[in-house]
Design a protein around this motif. Structure first.
Motif, PDB file in Angstrom:
ATOM      1  N   GLY A  96      -5.359 -10.902 -10.414  1.00  0.00           N
ATOM      2  CA  GLY A  96      -4.678 -10.428  -9.197  1.00  0.00           C
ATOM      3  C   GLY A  96      -3.169 -10.546  -9.285  1.00  0.00           C
ATOM      4  N   HIS A 115     -11.624  -9.734  -5.703  1.00  0.00           N
ATOM      5  CA  HIS A 115     -12.574  -8.630  -5.538  1.00  0.00           C
ATOM      6  C   HIS A 115     -13.071  -8.110  -6.879  1.00  0.00           C
ATOM      7  CE1 HIS A 115     -11.726  -8.921  -1.355  1.00  0.00           C
ATOM      8  NE2 HIS A 115     -10.482  -9.144  -1.723  1.00  0.00           N
ATOM      9  N   ALA A 116     -12.212  -8.119  -7.885  1.00  0.00           N
ATOM     10  CA  ALA A 116     -12.651  -7.698  -9.219  1.00  0.00           C
ATOM     11  C   ALA A 116     -13.545  -8.771  -9.831  1.00  0.00           C
ATOM     12  CB  ALA A 116     -11.437  -7.440 -10.109  1.00  0.00           C
ATOM     13  N   GLY A 171       3.581  -6.280  -1.247  1.00  0.00           N
ATOM     14  CA  GLY A 171       4.018  -7.037  -0.071  1.00  0.00           C
ATOM     15  C   GLY A 171       2.993  -6.988   1.030  1.00  0.00           C
ATOM     16  N   ILE A 202      -6.874 -21.320 -15.596  1.00  0.00           N
ATOM     17  CA  ILE A 202      -6.994 -20.984 -17.018  1.00  0.00           C
ATOM     18  C   ILE A 202      -5.577 -20.720 -17.535  1.00  0.00           C
ATOM     19  CG2 ILE A 202      -7.953 -19.335 -18.689  1.00  0.00           C
ATOM     20  CD1 ILE A 202     -10.060 -21.186 -17.266  1.00  0.00           C
ATOM     21  N   PRO A 228      -5.886 -10.901   0.791  1.00  0.00           N
ATOM     22  CA  PRO A 228      -4.554 -11.423   1.099  1.00  0.00           C
ATOM     23  C   PRO A 228      -3.706 -10.443   1.894  1.00  0.00           C
ATOM     24  CG  PRO A 228      -4.699 -10.806  -1.207  1.00  0.00           C
ATOM     25  CD  PRO A 228      -6.032 -10.516  -0.606  1.00  0.00           C
ATOM     26  N   CYS A 229      -4.213  -9.211   2.023  1.00  0.00           N
ATOM     27  CA  CYS A 229      -3.451  -8.238   2.797  1.00  0.00           C
ATOM     28  C   CYS A 229      -4.288  -7.806   3.999  1.00  0.00           C
ATOM     29  CB  CYS A 229      -3.030  -7.086   1.894  1.00  0.00           C
ATOM     30  SG  CYS A 229      -1.596  -6.221   2.527  1.00  0.00           S
ATOM     31  N   THR A 246     -11.655 -19.944 -10.648  1.00  0.00           N
ATOM     32  CA  THR A 246     -10.694 -19.504  -9.645  1.00  0.00           C
ATOM     33  C   THR A 246      -9.727 -20.631  -9.301  1.00  0.00           C
ATOM     34  OG1 THR A 246     -10.456 -18.568  -7.440  1.00  0.00           O
ATOM     35  CG2 THR A 246     -12.302 -20.047  -7.732  1.00  0.00           C
ATOM     36  N   GLY A 301      -5.151  -2.929  -4.305  1.00  0.00           N
ATOM     37  CA  GLY A 301      -6.262  -2.621  -3.405  1.00  0.00           C
ATOM     38  C   GLY A 301      -7.544  -3.331  -3.797  1.00  0.00           C
ATOM     39  N   GLY A 323     -10.820 -15.577 -12.373  1.00  0.00           N
ATOM     40  CA  GLY A 323     -10.430 -15.021 -11.077  1.00  0.00           C
ATOM     41  C   GLY A 323     -11.636 -14.639 -10.239  1.00  0.00           C
ATOM     42  N   ALA A 324     -11.658 -15.137  -8.988  1.00  0.00           N
ATOM     43  CA  ALA A 324     -12.775 -14.803  -8.092  1.00  0.00           C
ATOM     44  C   ALA A 324     -12.265 -14.011  -6.897  1.00  0.00           C
ATOM     45  CB  ALA A 324     -13.487 -16.067  -7.642  1.00  0.00           C
ATOM     46  N   GLN A 337      -6.047  -5.958 -10.133  1.00  0.00           N
ATOM     47  CA  GLN A 337      -4.588  -5.896 -10.014  1.00  0.00           C
ATOM     48  C   GLN A 337      -3.884  -6.180 -11.346  1.00  0.00           C
ATOM     49  OE1 GLN A 337      -3.646  -6.121  -6.358  1.00  0.00           O
ATOM     50  NE2 GLN A 337      -1.446  -6.025  -6.576  1.00  0.00           N
TER      51      GLN A 337
HETATM   52  C1  LIG Z   1       1.011 -10.219  -0.757  1.00  0.00           C
HETATM   53  C2  LIG Z   1       0.007  -9.195  -1.109  1.00  0.00           C
HETATM   54  C3  LIG Z   1       0.094  -7.947  -0.581  1.00  0.00           C
HETATM   55  C4  LIG Z   1      -0.819  -6.966  -0.891  1.00  0.00           C
HETATM   56  N1  LIG Z   1      -0.707  -5.748  -0.330  1.00  0.00           N
HETATM   57  C5  LIG Z   1      -1.644  -4.815  -0.546  1.00  0.00           C
HETATM   58  C6  LIG Z   1      -1.583  -3.566   0.088  1.00  0.00           C
HETATM   59  O1  LIG Z   1      -0.694  -3.307   0.853  1.00  0.00           O
HETATM   60  N2  LIG Z   1      -2.530  -2.637  -0.174  1.00  0.00           N
HETATM   61  C7  LIG Z   1      -3.525  -2.922  -1.012  1.00  0.00           C
HETATM   62  O2  LIG Z   1      -4.371  -2.061  -1.210  1.00  0.00           O
HETATM   63  N3  LIG Z   1      -3.587  -4.071  -1.643  1.00  0.00           N
HETATM   64  C8  LIG Z   1      -2.667  -5.033  -1.419  1.00  0.00           C
HETATM   65  N4  LIG Z   1      -2.719  -6.219  -2.033  1.00  0.00           N
HETATM   66  C9  LIG Z   1      -3.516  -6.257  -3.140  1.00  0.00           C
HETATM   67  C10 LIG Z   1      -4.907  -6.727  -2.986  1.00  0.00           C
HETATM   68  O3  LIG Z   1      -4.916  -7.972  -2.420  1.00  0.00           O
HETATM   69  C11 LIG Z   1      -5.357  -6.769  -4.380  1.00  0.00           C
HETATM   70  O4  LIG Z   1      -5.220  -5.494  -4.944  1.00  0.00           O
HETATM   71  C12 LIG Z   1      -6.753  -7.196  -4.598  1.00  0.00           C
HETATM   72  O5  LIG Z   1      -7.060  -8.374  -3.933  1.00  0.00           O
HETATM   73  C13 LIG Z   1      -6.856  -7.367  -6.093  1.00  0.00           C
HETATM   74  O6  LIG Z   1      -8.055  -7.903  -6.422  1.00  0.00           O
HETATM   75  P1  LIG Z   1      -8.157  -8.733  -7.750  1.00  0.00           P
HETATM   76  O7  LIG Z   1      -9.561  -9.150  -7.825  1.00  0.00           O
HETATM   77  O8  LIG Z   1      -7.571  -7.989  -8.856  1.00  0.00           O
HETATM   78  O9  LIG Z   1      -7.220  -9.979  -7.507  1.00  0.00           O
HETATM   79  P2  LIG Z   1      -7.203 -11.052  -6.355  1.00  0.00           P
HETATM   80  O10 LIG Z   1      -8.030 -10.635  -5.210  1.00  0.00           O
HETATM   81  O11 LIG Z   1      -5.786 -11.372  -6.115  1.00  0.00           O
HETATM   82  O12 LIG Z   1      -7.905 -12.294  -7.031  1.00  0.00           O
HETATM   83  C14 LIG Z   1      -7.348 -12.944  -8.121  1.00  0.00           C
HETATM   84  C15 LIG Z   1      -8.171 -14.172  -8.415  1.00  0.00           C
HETATM   85  O13 LIG Z   1      -7.779 -14.704  -9.662  1.00  0.00           O
HETATM   86  C16 LIG Z   1      -7.658 -16.109  -9.558  1.00  0.00           C
HETATM   87  N5  LIG Z   1      -6.791 -16.505 -10.668  1.00  0.00           N
HETATM   88  C17 LIG Z   1      -5.617 -15.981 -11.019  1.00  0.00           C
HETATM   89  N6  LIG Z   1      -5.139 -16.537 -12.122  1.00  0.00           N
HETATM   90  C18 LIG Z   1      -6.042 -17.448 -12.501  1.00  0.00           C
HETATM   91  C19 LIG Z   1      -6.109 -18.352 -13.562  1.00  0.00           C
HETATM   92  N7  LIG Z   1      -5.154 -18.412 -14.474  1.00  0.00           N
HETATM   93  N8  LIG Z   1      -7.171 -19.177 -13.655  1.00  0.00           N
HETATM   94  C20 LIG Z   1      -8.167 -19.124 -12.736  1.00  0.00           C
HETATM   95  N9  LIG Z   1      -8.166 -18.264 -11.700  1.00  0.00           N
HETATM   96  C21 LIG Z   1      -7.109 -17.450 -11.586  1.00  0.00           C
HETATM   97  C22 LIG Z   1      -7.143 -16.293  -8.158  1.00  0.00           C
HETATM   98  O14 LIG Z   1      -7.365 -17.594  -7.723  1.00  0.00           O
HETATM   99  C23 LIG Z   1      -8.004 -15.284  -7.423  1.00  0.00           C
HETATM  100  O15 LIG Z   1      -9.261 -15.812  -7.146  1.00  0.00           O
HETATM  101  C24 LIG Z   1      -1.833  -7.243  -1.755  1.00  0.00           C
HETATM  102  C25 LIG Z   1      -1.940  -8.508  -2.312  1.00  0.00           C
HETATM  103  C26 LIG Z   1      -1.031  -9.489  -1.974  1.00  0.00           C
HETATM  104  C27 LIG Z   1      -1.157 -10.854  -2.580  1.00  0.00           C
END
Ligand SMILES: Cc1cc2nc3c(=O)[nH]c(=O)nc-3n(C[C@H](O)[C@H](O)[C@H](O)COP(=O)(O)OP(=O)(O)OC[C@H]3O[C@@H](n4cnc5c(N)ncnc54)[C@H](O)[C@@H]3O)c2cc1C
Length: 633
Positions: free
Chosen positions: A159, A19-20, A203, A128, A49-50, A39, A378, A16-17, A372
């Motif tokens: 995420g 924010h985390a 959402g 993955i 995405p938000c 990713t 967030g 996953g690429a 996430q």
């Molecule tokens: C529709 C929606 C609404 C949101 N609303 C809010 C909000 O109101 N307030 C708020 O604070 N946050 C909100 N968020 C959340 C915020 O976007 C996330 O909390 C934040 O981006 C999480 O970061 P992350 O790095 O955990 O995951 P993400 O930024 O989602 O990144 C996940 C990464 O993992 C990759 N990935 C996933 N599975 C695999 C796999 N099997 N193999 C390879 N790569 C993979 C994806 O391609 C992506 O690059 C929302 C997100 C979405 C989608």
């Protein structure tokens, strides 16, 4: 000739690429690890995405803490903002919060460039689908094409993608985010290896075309003239800012929503996962706060080179047609064109009770989860966890002691402690109220709290650390000087003070004077020549002012910390058998068994564990009559 399999061997694999994942990959790479960053879509690295914004209450602390530890979110935000605003400026420093509108595309481009500039990171677009485990240790992953990648440590930062399903009204499609395929296979692989996987929901609002908005009907929300930045590094860029706008819902909006509730996947029970209580959908707000005649809606630009704007506060999972009808009731949006609909997404997460404070899973050594996937919501929460997972995966590989941050040190420590201690069943968002030490955990002093750790870990360079130490010494010196410098009630001093409706009967130390609500460091410059001549920078004198003004409160908070520290120091043996303790209830035993707290303080923070239970545990630990179990989780 055999194939060179070393190309599939890494030290750390980050899945996953977002924010985390970006923080995890960059920190591990900078700590000398050979990193594979995978990713689903390489064009979406660090996608927001938000909302197109970073920071805000409590979240700004997380970003500053990430920066103080050597992470990158603050630097990227400072480089790509299109508006900077200090929220709660007139309130106390504990709740002041920096918030940036980001240019979404520029943020992604900047982060991708930063990642591609790290020689230790290999970037790969793939899905993955499987985790490889041997002898209860993570050893690699497999992608959807069957290619195997090996590493000692794997960090999952998936995420909202795991088995993601998007809902718009009663229609649903399999997707992790609008326009992106869901990640399939990995959840099942995690379950197969004994990890519990559950569902949550979040959402996002619609995106609309700026050219179809009548901004003259809205209240303009400009950025700050006096700029502040997220990173503690010097020389942040001054960029042109763009305004946001404010409009409101009204009775017509509420009526459209109420009329369509039977088409909401939330209210008809089609979505099972719980949504974020602190970021509710507009239909949630109308139902839960029915007495409110209107709700604020902010119109936020997504970037400088696009007409796409974000309708903040209007997240919904109602059908597309109802969304258009709802938007058209808002002042200024009567004729708005919808570019992308609002939607809700349901996805798999791995409840973080299965992790230790290092973010490594208890069951599978070398497997870390961040963002996430741990049940948070967030960008800032994700980045904070990604950084800690990246650091700890590196330390784990190097067979060094992993780091854990305490609640008293940081919001990051508070966030992780909450995640691994409390049974979280709704998306967790950081709030200032989650910290019992929020007077001390401020965005302005994150470098004071965490630079030592960042430097020790190796992410803060010697040069940067030296700059920090110089700043710290200057603050301490100035506090000392103000504590020792007295002003007398002479004519000149009284004249200055009278401008601020203040007086002076007898000589007083400057450190005492600054405590008065009407006075500040700038005014001390008028009262005292030396203060003026010193001409200290704002970042130094702000610290001096806060430390002196709130001295009494800070001391009291420190006393609280000292008391809590006593419980924090009482370690609970890993093999304690809670079932064998007769004096506590079965319900409490279940809770303790589920979390297996490391200290008495952590045990006390588990929801439902009572002070009487803690007293029992304390007696047992003090008398060293600890019942031991044979197997340890
Ligand atoms: C529709 C929606 C609404 C949101 N609303 C809010 C909000 O109101 N307030 C708020 O604070 N946050 C909100 N968020 C959340 C915020 O976007 C996330 O909390 C934040 O981006 C999480 O970061 P992350 O790095 O955990 O995951 P993400 O930024 O989602 O990144 C996940 C990464 O993992 C990759 N990935 C996933 N599975 C695999 C796999 N099997 N193999 C390879 N790569 C993979 C994806 O391609 C992506 O690059 C929302 C997100 C979405 C989608």
């Amino acid at each position: 000739m055999g194939y060179n399999l070393s190309m599939f061997n890494y030290d750390v694999i980050v899945v996953g690429a977002g924010h985390a994942g970006c923080e995890a990959a960059v920190s591990a790479a900078r700590l000398g690890q050979k990193v594979l960053l995978t990713t689903l879509n390489i064009e979406n690295i660090a996608l927001m995405p938000c909302n197109p914004a970073i920071g805000g209450p409590a979240k700004s602390c997380l970003v500053r803490e990430v920066d103080a530890l050597g992470g990158v979110m603050g630097v990227v935000t400072d480089a790509t903002y299109i508006q900077m605003k200090m929220l709660n400026r007139s309130k106390g420093p504990a709740v002041r919060a920096l918030r940036a509108q980001s240019d979404k595309k520029e943020y992604m481009r900047f982060m991708r460039h930063l990642i591609e500039s790290e020689p230790n990171i290999s970037l790969k677009q793939c899905m993955i689908t499987e985790l490889l485990v041997q002898d209860e240790k993570a050893v690699g992953v497999v992608d959807e094409l069957g290619l195997e990648y090996r590493a000692n440590a794997v960090i999952l930062t998936t995420g909202t993608s795991l088995n993601g399903r998007i809902w718009i009204g009663l229609q649903s499609i399999e997707a992790g985010r609008l326009g992106e395929a869901p990640a399939v296979g990995l959840s099942e692989s995690l379950s197969k290896h004994g990890l519990t996987v559950k569902k949550l929901k979040t959402g996002t609002p619609a995106r609309v075309d700026s050219r179809t908005i009548d901004y003259s009907k809205m209240l303009i929300q400009p950025g700050d003239k006096e700029l502040n930045f997220f990173s503690f590094l010097p020389n942040r860029p001054i960029r042109e800012q763009v305004p946001c706008y404010l409009t409101r819902t009204n009775e017509k909006t509420h009526e459209v929503i109420r009329k369509n509730l039977d088409k909401s996947p939330m209210y008809t029970g089609l979505i099972h996962g719980k949504g974020p209580r602190y970021c509710p959908s507009i239909e949630d707000k109308i139902v839960r706060f029915a007495q409110n005649p209107s709700h604020h809606i902010f119109i936020e630009p997504e970037g400088k080179d696009t007409y796409e704007v974000y309708v903040q506060g209007f997240s919904t999972s109602l059908p597309a047609m109802a969304q258009i009808e709802m938007l058209h009731t808002l002042e200024g949006l009567e004729n708005v064109h919808v570019i992308k609909p609002a939607y809700a997404v349901e996805y798999d997460y791995v409840p973080a009770l299965q992790l230790s404070h290092t973010l490594m899973t208890k069951k599978i050594k070398g497997l870390f989860c961040a963002g996430q996937i741990n049940g948070t919501s967030g960008y800032e929460e994700a980045a904070a966890q990604g950084l800690i997972a990246g650091i700890n995966a590196s330390l784990y590989n190097d067979k060094k002691e992993m780091i854990t941050l305490s609640r008293k040190s940081s919001y990051i420590g508070t966030l992780i402690d909450d995640l691994v201690t409390k049974d979280i069943d709704e998306p967790y968002r950081m709030l200032t109220s989650r910290s019992e030490y929020r007077l001390i955990l401020r965005q302005d002093n994150a470098d004071m709290r965490l630079s030592d750790i960042g430097h020790k870990v190796g992410l803060i360079s010697d040069l940067r650390y030296q700059m920090f130490k110089t700043k710290k010494a200057a603050i301490e010196k100035e506090i000392e000087r103000l504590r020792n410098t007295k002003v007398s009630p002479n004519e000149e001093v009284l004249k200055v003070l009278s401008k601020y409706n203040e007086g002076l009967d007898a000589g007083k130390k400057l450190a005492e004077l600054i405590k008065r609500p009407a006075l500040n460091y700038e005014i001390l410059k008028e009262l005292d020549k030396e203060t003026k001549e010193l001409d200290l920078s704002r970042e130094i004198y702000e610290q001096v002012e806060i430390e002196l003004k709130y001295d009494g409160y800070l001391r009291r908070q420190q006393e609280q910390i000292d008391i809590a520290d006593k419980l924090e120091k009482i370690k609970i043996p890993e093999d304690i058998d809670y079932r064998a303790i007769a004096q506590i209830s079965t319900e409490t035993k279940d809770k303790l068994e589920k979390v297996r707290p490391q200290t008495l303080a952590q045990a006390a923070r588990i929801g439902g564990v009572k002070p009487a239970d803690i007293s029992v545990l304390m007696v047992i630990l003090e008398t060293r009559r600890v019942p031991r179990s044979k197997s340890v989780i």
